[in-house]
Scaffold this motif. Sequence first.
Motif, PDB file in Angstrom:
ATOM      1  N   GLU A 123       0.844  -1.190   0.000  1.00 20.65           N
ATOM      2  CA  GLU A 123       0.000   0.000   0.000  1.00 20.65           C
ATOM      3  C   GLU A 123       0.883   1.245   0.000  1.00 20.65           C
ATOM      4  O   GLU A 123       1.769   1.382   0.842  1.00 20.65           O
ATOM      5  CB  GLU A 123      -0.906   0.006   1.237  1.00 20.65           C
ATOM      6  CG  GLU A 123      -1.956  -1.095   1.242  1.00 20.65           C
ATOM      7  CD  GLU A 123      -3.038  -0.880   0.202  1.00 20.65           C
ATOM      8  OE1 GLU A 123      -3.248   0.287  -0.182  1.00 20.65           O
ATOM      9  OE2 GLU A 123      -3.636  -1.870  -0.242  1.00 20.65           O
ATOM     10  N   HIS A 174      -7.203   1.141  -4.203  1.00 24.22           N
ATOM     11  CA  HIS A 174      -7.251   1.726  -2.867  1.00 24.22           C
ATOM     12  C   HIS A 174      -6.587   3.094  -2.796  1.00 24.22           C
ATOM     13  O   HIS A 174      -6.484   3.647  -1.720  1.00 24.22           O
ATOM     14  CB  HIS A 174      -6.530   0.812  -1.881  1.00 24.22           C
ATOM     15  CG  HIS A 174      -7.209  -0.500  -1.686  1.00 24.22           C
ATOM     16  ND1 HIS A 174      -8.334  -0.664  -0.906  1.00 24.22           N
ATOM     17  CD2 HIS A 174      -6.927  -1.729  -2.193  1.00 24.22           C
ATOM     18  CE1 HIS A 174      -8.713  -1.927  -0.910  1.00 24.22           C
ATOM     19  NE2 HIS A 174      -7.878  -2.588  -1.686  1.00 24.22           N
ATOM     20  N   HIS A 175      -6.122   3.636  -3.897  1.00 23.14           N
ATOM     21  CA  HIS A 175      -5.224   4.794  -3.821  1.00 23.14           C
ATOM     22  C   HIS A 175      -5.856   6.117  -4.169  1.00 23.14           C
ATOM     23  O   HIS A 175      -5.171   7.120  -4.228  1.00 23.14           O
ATOM     24  CB  HIS A 175      -4.012   4.575  -4.735  1.00 23.14           C
ATOM     25  CG  HIS A 175      -3.158   3.456  -4.289  1.00 23.14           C
ATOM     26  ND1 HIS A 175      -3.458   2.154  -4.573  1.00 23.14           N
ATOM     27  CD2 HIS A 175      -2.037   3.437  -3.545  1.00 23.14           C
ATOM     28  CE1 HIS A 175      -2.532   1.381  -4.051  1.00 23.14           C
ATOM     29  NE2 HIS A 175      -1.674   2.137  -3.423  1.00 23.14           N
ATOM     30  N   GLU A 318      -4.070   8.503   3.472  1.00 21.88           N
ATOM     31  CA  GLU A 318      -3.961   7.102   3.091  1.00 21.88           C
ATOM     32  C   GLU A 318      -2.908   6.348   3.903  1.00 21.88           C
ATOM     33  O   GLU A 318      -3.008   5.144   4.082  1.00 21.88           O
ATOM     34  CB  GLU A 318      -3.656   6.989   1.599  1.00 21.88           C
ATOM     35  CG  GLU A 318      -4.800   7.492   0.737  1.00 21.88           C
ATOM     36  CD  GLU A 318      -4.489   7.381  -0.742  1.00 21.88           C
ATOM     37  OE1 GLU A 318      -3.523   6.686  -1.090  1.00 21.88           O
ATOM     38  OE2 GLU A 318      -5.206   7.999  -1.540  1.00 21.88           O
TER      39      GLU A 318
END
Length: 345
Positions: A123, A174-175, A318
Amino acid sequence: MLQDQISRVVKHSVAYSFAFSQPFSFYVDAYPMMQNEILEQSNMLKYGMQHESIRMLQHKLQKLSYYDSSIDGEFGILTEYALKKFQEDQVLDQNGKADQQTVKSIIDKEEKYYLQQLNDELEFSIGDTGDEVKELQEALHYFGYYRANIDGIFGEKSDQALRAYKQDKGLEIHHIEAEIKEEKTVEPQIASVEVVKQEENTSESPDKEEQKTTAESVQKTTNTENLGGLLTNAKAVIGTPYRWGGTTTAGFDCSGYLQYVFQQIGVALPRTVSDIWNATKKVNQPSVGDLVFFETYKPGPSHAGIYLGNGQFIHAGESNGVEITSVDNSYWSERYLGAKRVTFQ
């Protein structure tokens, strides 16, 4: 086949039309997958030869840790030794020549190496740096998604390339800030907290001047209370993890976080950052409780937080989830768009 290959690897390039106007040599350095095509179509490469294909071969052997000399396009003794070592490890005929079987094995090995960088499910957040980011950029570059400098800094172009790769592979992204496109009921630009309530069935009322003074006093007091509640609610969920599309304390994305915090004081915000930007009032300098906006992965507002004063803002990031960050941070200061205010009526 070559044209199909070119089309596939350059389709995500921001310079798509420019790329197709270039001579074939452009693809040799700009698109690593093109090197595979050239090598596969080359005749056997062996000791004593000098060719552009040998430079590509040396580069691949170097990436796989078999060749540590200069990449000069000359098939010398060190290139031959590197090939023999590779052939030995892959249980191939150790002839020191880049025959068809050896070239195919090198390409397969290199492709698996880069796929591993993309399959580690790491991630990354905008602003992250380090060797892992650099390896990700190299892998995305190899497959034709990343066209910028390989600098080990996860910026907008890295994020866009990763999202394009995941989109093609059908993976969850997810970014980025969720862009909600589902049908929804029409909601006001900014729902407001009702400050002055009308009294029903009153037999007497103060004169207009007294009523105006009272209303102003109540509004000022209520706004202060709303601001205090806003900041308390904002800080109460510090540490909540980042979750793409998240709108609850199980996980927030940045607009989901803003929507949740303002909801606690009875204010309904739109769902996306761009809609929040359009629905709020511009101010020259942020005050405590104002929203600060940033341009990250796409043109225009794509990230936002609540200004706390003293150059600090709180947002759903994030990397660490809900956290307090400095507006003067080198990453955020370069992407700052401006401040806007949610009005309490």
